[in-house]
Design a protein around this motif. Structure first.
Motif, PDB file in Angstrom:
ATOM      1  N   THR A   1       0.846  -1.191   0.000  1.00 56.34           N
ATOM      2  CA  THR A   1       0.000   0.000   0.000  1.00 56.34           C
ATOM      3  C   THR A   1       0.881   1.240   0.000  1.00 56.34           C
ATOM      4  OG1 THR A   1      -1.759  -1.134   1.208  1.00 56.34           O
ATOM      5  CG2 THR A   1      -1.779   1.272   1.265  1.00 56.34           C
ATOM      6  N   ASN A   2       0.539   2.210  -0.857  1.00 53.98           N
ATOM      7  CA  ASN A   2       1.264   3.469  -0.897  1.00 53.98           C
ATOM      8  C   ASN A   2       0.907   4.332   0.305  1.00 53.98           C
ATOM      9  OD1 ASN A   2       2.629   3.061  -3.368  1.00 53.98           O
ATOM     10  ND2 ASN A   2       0.791   3.628  -4.505  1.00 53.98           N
ATOM     11  N   LEU A   3       1.924   4.900   0.938  1.00 51.01           N
ATOM     12  CA  LEU A   3       1.752   5.878   1.997  1.00 51.01           C
ATOM     13  C   LEU A   3       2.349   7.201   1.552  1.00 51.01           C
ATOM     14  CD1 LEU A   3       2.831   3.712   5.091  1.00 51.01           C
ATOM     15  CD2 LEU A   3       0.500   4.138   4.267  1.00 51.01           C
ATOM     16  N   GLU A   4       2.053   8.243   2.289  1.00 48.27           N
ATOM     17  CA  GLU A   4       2.554   9.564   1.925  1.00 48.27           C
ATOM     18  C   GLU A   4       4.079   9.600   1.863  1.00 48.27           C
ATOM     19  OE1 GLU A   4       2.440  14.117   3.761  1.00 48.27           O
ATOM     20  OE2 GLU A   4       0.782  12.748   4.178  1.00 48.27           O
ATOM     21  N   LYS A   5       4.734   8.854   2.760  1.00 52.70           N
ATOM     22  CA  LYS A   5       6.194   8.876   2.821  1.00 52.70           C
ATOM     23  C   LYS A   5       6.825   7.541   2.466  1.00 52.70           C
ATOM     24  CE  LYS A   5       6.662  13.170   4.088  1.00 52.70           C
ATOM     25  NZ  LYS A   5       7.305  14.161   3.149  1.00 52.70           N
ATOM     26  N   GLY A   6       6.098   6.665   1.756  1.00 51.20           N
ATOM     27  CA  GLY A   6       6.703   5.391   1.376  1.00 51.20           C
ATOM     28  C   GLY A   6       5.672   4.308   1.169  1.00 51.20           C
ATOM     29  N   PHE A   7       6.011   3.087   1.608  1.00 47.18           N
ATOM     30  CA  PHE A   7       5.156   1.932   1.348  1.00 47.18           C
ATOM     31  C   PHE A   7       4.963   1.114   2.618  1.00 47.18           C
ATOM     32  CE2 PHE A   7       7.506   2.898  -2.519  1.00 47.18           C
ATOM     33  CZ  PHE A   7       6.484   3.025  -3.452  1.00 47.18           C
ATOM     34  N   LEU A   8       3.771   0.539   2.742  1.00 44.46           N
ATOM     35  CA  LEU A   8       3.435  -0.416   3.795  1.00 44.46           C
ATOM     36  C   LEU A   8       3.161  -1.755   3.129  1.00 44.46           C
ATOM     37  CD1 LEU A   8       2.364  -1.397   6.599  1.00 44.46           C
ATOM     38  CD2 LEU A   8       0.139  -0.460   5.898  1.00 44.46           C
ATOM     39  N   THR A   9       3.814  -2.820   3.615  1.00 45.91           N
ATOM     40  CA  THR A   9       3.590  -4.160   3.084  1.00 45.91           C
ATOM     41  C   THR A   9       2.995  -5.053   4.162  1.00 45.91           C
ATOM     42  OG1 THR A   9       5.458  -3.970   1.551  1.00 45.91           O
ATOM     43  CG2 THR A   9       4.639  -6.184   2.005  1.00 45.91           C
ATOM     44  N   LEU A  10       1.864  -5.685   3.840  1.00 48.04           N
ATOM     45  CA  LEU A  10       1.295  -6.712   4.701  1.00 48.04           C
ATOM     46  C   LEU A  10       1.866  -8.049   4.266  1.00 48.04           C
ATOM     47  CD1 LEU A  10      -2.498  -5.699   4.815  1.00 48.04           C
ATOM     48  CD2 LEU A  10      -0.536  -4.653   5.976  1.00 48.04           C
ATOM     49  N   HIS A  11       2.478  -8.781   5.184  1.00 48.59           N
ATOM     50  CA  HIS A  11       3.166 -10.020   4.833  1.00 48.59           C
ATOM     51  C   HIS A  11       2.351 -11.261   5.184  1.00 48.59           C
ATOM     52  CE1 HIS A  11       6.958  -8.160   3.639  1.00 48.59           C
ATOM     53  NE2 HIS A  11       6.790  -7.322   4.653  1.00 48.59           N
TER      54      HIS A  11
ATOM     55  N   ASP B   1       1.651  -9.477  10.359  1.00 45.37           N
ATOM     56  CA  ASP B   1       3.041  -9.036  10.214  1.00 45.37           C
ATOM     57  C   ASP B   1       3.137  -8.023   9.078  1.00 45.37           C
ATOM     58  OD1 ASP B   1       3.782 -10.922  12.169  1.00 45.37           O
ATOM     59  OD2 ASP B   1       3.985 -12.490  10.648  1.00 45.37           O
ATOM     60  N   VAL B   2       3.731  -6.877   9.379  1.00 46.84           N
ATOM     61  CA  VAL B   2       3.854  -5.820   8.370  1.00 46.84           C
ATOM     62  C   VAL B   2       5.282  -5.288   8.359  1.00 46.84           C
ATOM     63  CG1 VAL B   2       1.441  -5.178   8.765  1.00 46.84           C
ATOM     64  CG2 VAL B   2       3.265  -3.891   9.910  1.00 46.84           C
ATOM     65  N   SER B   3       5.620  -4.570   7.283  1.00 44.02           N
ATOM     66  CA  SER B   3       6.915  -3.883   7.215  1.00 44.02           C
ATOM     67  C   SER B   3       6.728  -2.554   6.504  1.00 44.02           C
ATOM     68  CB  SER B   3       7.962  -4.742   6.500  1.00 44.02           C
ATOM     69  OG  SER B   3       7.640  -4.893   5.133  1.00 44.02           O
ATOM     70  N   PHE B   4       7.734  -1.682   6.631  1.00 44.26           N
ATOM     71  CA  PHE B   4       7.659  -0.334   6.088  1.00 44.26           C
ATOM     72  C   PHE B   4       8.894  -0.047   5.252  1.00 44.26           C
ATOM     73  CE2 PHE B   4       5.962  -0.762  10.308  1.00 44.26           C
ATOM     74  CZ  PHE B   4       4.652  -0.363  10.137  1.00 44.26           C
ATOM     75  N   ASP B   5       8.701   0.661   4.168  1.00 41.52           N
ATOM     76  CA  ASP B   5       9.800   1.138   3.333  1.00 41.52           C
ATOM     77  C   ASP B   5       9.540   2.615   3.105  1.00 41.52           C
ATOM     78  OD1 ASP B   5      11.878   1.562   1.627  1.00 41.52           O
ATOM     79  OD2 ASP B   5      11.075   0.364  -0.026  1.00 41.52           O
ATOM     80  N   LEU B   6      10.098   3.460   3.990  1.00 38.00           N
ATOM     81  CA  LEU B   6       9.832   4.888   3.940  1.00 38.00           C
ATOM     82  C   LEU B   6      11.001   5.638   3.315  1.00 38.00           C
ATOM     83  CD1 LEU B   6       8.180   5.522   7.429  1.00 38.00           C
ATOM     84  CD2 LEU B   6       7.120   4.812   5.282  1.00 38.00           C
ATOM     85  N   GLU B   7      10.728   6.840   2.880  1.00 38.68           N
ATOM     86  CA  GLU B   7      11.770   7.679   2.294  1.00 38.68           C
ATOM     87  C   GLU B   7      12.892   7.912   3.298  1.00 38.68           C
ATOM     88  OE1 GLU B   7       9.945  11.306   1.066  1.00 38.68           O
ATOM     89  OE2 GLU B   7       8.417  10.318  -0.161  1.00 38.68           O
ATOM     90  N   ASP B   8      14.092   8.164   2.776  1.00 39.57           N
ATOM     91  CA  ASP B   8      15.239   8.419   3.651  1.00 39.57           C
ATOM     92  C   ASP B   8      14.926   9.564   4.606  1.00 39.57           C
ATOM     93  OD1 ASP B   8      16.651   6.446   2.406  1.00 39.57           O
ATOM     94  OD2 ASP B   8      17.826   7.806   1.126  1.00 39.57           O
ATOM     95  N   GLY B   9      15.269   9.354   5.857  1.00 37.84           N
ATOM     96  CA  GLY B   9      15.067  10.396   6.851  1.00 37.84           C
ATOM     97  C   GLY B   9      13.741  10.300   7.591  1.00 37.84           C
ATOM     98  N   TYR B  10      12.859   9.390   7.161  1.00 36.60           N
ATOM     99  CA  TYR B  10      11.564   9.240   7.822  1.00 36.60           C
ATOM    100  C   TYR B  10      11.459   7.848   8.449  1.00 36.60           C
ATOM    101  CZ  TYR B  10      10.249  13.516   5.432  1.00 36.60           C
ATOM    102  OH  TYR B  10      10.210  14.816   4.990  1.00 36.60           O
ATOM    103  N   TYR B  11      10.709   7.746   9.536  1.00 36.70           N
ATOM    104  CA  TYR B  11      10.574   6.476  10.225  1.00 36.70           C
ATOM    105  C   TYR B  11       9.155   6.327  10.777  1.00 36.70           C
ATOM    106  CZ  TYR B  11      11.562   9.576  14.186  1.00 36.70           C
ATOM    107  OH  TYR B  11      11.538  10.612  15.084  1.00 36.70           O
TER     108      TYR B  11
END
Length: 457
Positions: A243-253, A265-275
Motif C-alpha cells: 500500500t502506498n503511503l505519503e512517505k513510502g510503502f506499507l507491506t502486509l506479509h 506481520d507488516v513492514s515499512f519502506d519509507l523515504e530516507d530520513g523518515y521512520y
C-alpha cells in the motif's frame, strides 16, 4: 542516534518511566472504550529475565509507545495501571482467551506450589501455537496483601528466548502478595519444534525479588503439564499486499489465526530520513463489518522496519473467512530532519519551533531552584522542565539531552482559551545556558483512513 547507544537509551527510558509516581491522563480515549481521566504509573523495573523477552513497542491498550526506530530489539512489559480494566476480569484472561474458552478450547488445569512459607497458585492456563498465558498468585505466611515493592520473575527454560511478558499487575482485594498475568509469546515454529519430542510438561523457573532485582526467594523448577494432542495449531496466510503511503510503502506479509488471537506481520519502506512510529487506531474487520481490536499485548517488532500486531477475538472457530480487512485511521511518521532543536534558559518564551510543517510552542523552560523552577515535575525529581503545546496531529513521546531520557506528563483537552493543554517533559541534566534536544518516538499523523483487503483463499 547510533546503535551503540540503543541499550543505554532503552535502560534510561524505562527507568524514567518507572522512577516517579506521575499521574498521566490518557490521550487514547478513542481506543480505550471507556474514558479514563487519570492513570497512575507506579514504580516498575525491568529485571534480568525480562531483558531478553519479547520486543514490545506498544503495551496494554497503548498508554505509551517506544519507537522501533531506536530500539529494534528491546524488551518491556505492560505497566501497573490500577484503574485500567480489560473487557473481562484480568485474572480470567483477555477477551481472546475468554472467547477461545467459550468456543470449547480447553484450559490446562490449575495447580498450587508450596515452598517454605510461600504458596504459588497457577490458574487460567491456556496454550496454543501463538502463546502460553496464565495467572499467578503468590501468598505468604509472613505477609498478607499486595506488596508493590516485590515482583515475580518467570523464565521459560525450555526455549532459547526464556523471557515472558508480565502483562498486568495491580492491587486487588485478595490476600495475595502478588497477582500477575503472565504471557510467553512463541516465535514461528518454536512450539512445534518443542512438541516434536512429545513432552508432557513445560518447565518454568520462578524467582521472587525486590523491584531493584535483589533476589528474595527462588522456587526452583516448576512444571506445567501439557497434552500435545490437545493443542491447536495456527492457520497461516501469506498476504503480500503493498500500500502506498505519503512517505513510502506499507507491506502486509503474513496473517496468522490462532485459537486465542490473530497476528498480522507488516513492514515499512519509507523515504530516507523518515521512520514509522505507530498506527492510529489499528483494527481488523471481516466482510460482515465485525471489528477485531488490539488488547493486552498490542504489537512487537523484530527490526526497525518490521512489526507484528495482535488482535482479538480470533476468527479461528468461525466459519471460513475468505477475506479480512486491515484498517487504521492514519500513520504516525517521524522525521530525522526535524527531531532536534536548541533551547536555552536565556531565551524569551513562548517560542515556536517547526516539526514536520507543524508549529510547536515552547511555553517555558525552567530549572529547579532557579526562578520558576518549582513546578510539578521539579517536585517529582526533575531538574530541567520543558513545557510544550502541540497540535493534535503531532505526537511527542519523549526528549533526550546528553543521553538522558525525559519523563513525561501528558495533558488532554483544551485550556480556557481553547488551545491544547501543554505537555511537560522533565530531565535530570546539569545546569547550563543552552541544550541540544532530540525528540524521541515522535511523529506527525499522515495518510488518514485506510482499509486494506486481505484475501484468505
Amino acid at each position: 542516534m547510533t546503535d551503540k547507544n540503543d541499550e543505554k537509551l532503552l535502560d534510561q527510558y524505562i527507568e524514567n518511566l518507572e522512577k516517579k509516581n506521575i499521574e498521566v491522563p490518557t490521550m487514547l480515549e478513542e481506543r480505550i472504550k471507556e474514558r479514563i481521566d487519570k492513570v497512575e504509573i507506579k514504580k516498575k523495573s525491568i529485571n534480568p529475565f525480562l531483558s531478553k523477552v519479547l520486543v514490545a513497542s506498544l503495551l496494554l491498550v497503548t498508554l505509551f509507545s517506544a519507537s522501533v526506530r531506536f530500539f529494534p530489539g528491546f524488551a518491556a512489559y505492560a505497566g501497573n495501571f490500577p484503574v485500567l480494566r480489560l473487557a473481562v476480569d484480568w485474572l480470567q484472561g483477555d477477551s481472546g482467551t475468554e472467547h477461545a474458552r467459550r468456543e470449547g478450547y480447553n484450559q490446562i488445569p490449575g495447580f498450587t506450589v508450596e515452598k517454605d512459607s510461600y504458596v504459588l497458585k497457577f490458574d487460567n492456563i491456556m496454550l496454543d501455537e501463538d502463546r502460553l498465558v496464565m495467572s499467578i498468585q503468590l501468598f505468604s505466611e509472613d505477609q498478607t496483601g499486595y506488596d508493590e515493592d516485590k515482583r515475580l520473575e518467570v523464565r521459560y527454560t525450555d526455549f532459547a528466548d526464556s523471557g515472558g511478558l508480565q502483562q498486568l499487575e495491580y492491587e486487588t482485594e485478595t490476600e495475595a502478595m502478588i497477582e500477575t498475568r503472565e504471557e510467553k509469546v512463541f516465535a514461528d515454529n518454536e512450539l512445534r519444534e518443542f512438541l516434536a519430542s512429545n513432552p508432557d510438561h513445560i518447565n518454568l523457573e520462578v524467582v521472587l525479588s525486590e523491584r531493584g532485582s535483589q533476589t528474595i526467594y527462588e522456587f526452583g523448577s516448576i512444571t506445567i503439564p501439557i497434552d500435545s494432542e490437545q493443542i491447536l495449531f495456527s492457520q497461516k496466510y501469506s498476504i503480500a499486499t503493498i500500500t502506498n503511503l505519503e512517505k513510502g510503502f506499507l507491506t502486509l506479509h503474513n496473517f496468522t489465526v490462532s485459537p486465542t488471537r490473530m497476528r498480522l506481520d507488516v513492514s515499512f519502506d519509507l523515504e530516507d530520513g523518515y521512520y514509522f512510529t505507530r498506527f492510529e487506531n489499528p483494527r481488523l474487520m471481516d466482510a460482515k463489518g465485525n471489528v477485531y481490536q488490539p488488547e493486552g499485548l498490542v504489537s512487537t517488532n523484530t527490526s526497525a522496519v518490521e512489526r507484528s500486531m495482535f488482535f482479538v477475538p480470533s476468527i479461528y472457530f468461525d466459519d471460513i473467512h475468505t477475506e479480512m480487512y486491515f484498517a487504521f485511521d492514519g500513520v504516525w511518521v517521524g522525521s530525522e530532519y526535524d527531531d532536534t532543536f536548541t533551547l536555552s534558559l536565556n531565551y524569551e518564551y513562548p517560542k515556536s519551533i517547526n516539526f514536520m510543517g507543524e508549529e510547536l510552542i515552547i511555553e517555558q523552560v525552567s530549572y529547579r531552584g532557579s526562578g520558576n523552577g518549582e513546578g510539578y515535575l521539579h517536585s517529582a525529581g526533575d531538574d530541567l522542565v520543558i513545557e510544550i503545546r502541540k497540535p493534535e496531529n503531532v505526537w511527542l513521546e519523549n526528549m533526550e539531552i546528553d543521553g538522558e531520557i525525559s519523563s513525561h506528563a501528558w495533558s488532554t483537552g483544551l485550556d480556557e482559551n481553547g488551545n491544547p493543554r501543554p505537555h511537560l517533559y522533565g530531565l535530570n541534566v546539569e545546569y547550563r545556558d543552552e541544550y541540544e534536544v532530540t525528540l524521541l518516538f515522535s511523529g506527525r499523523l499522515m495518510d488518514g483512513l485506510q482499509e486494506i483487503k486481505m484475501d484468505l483463499e
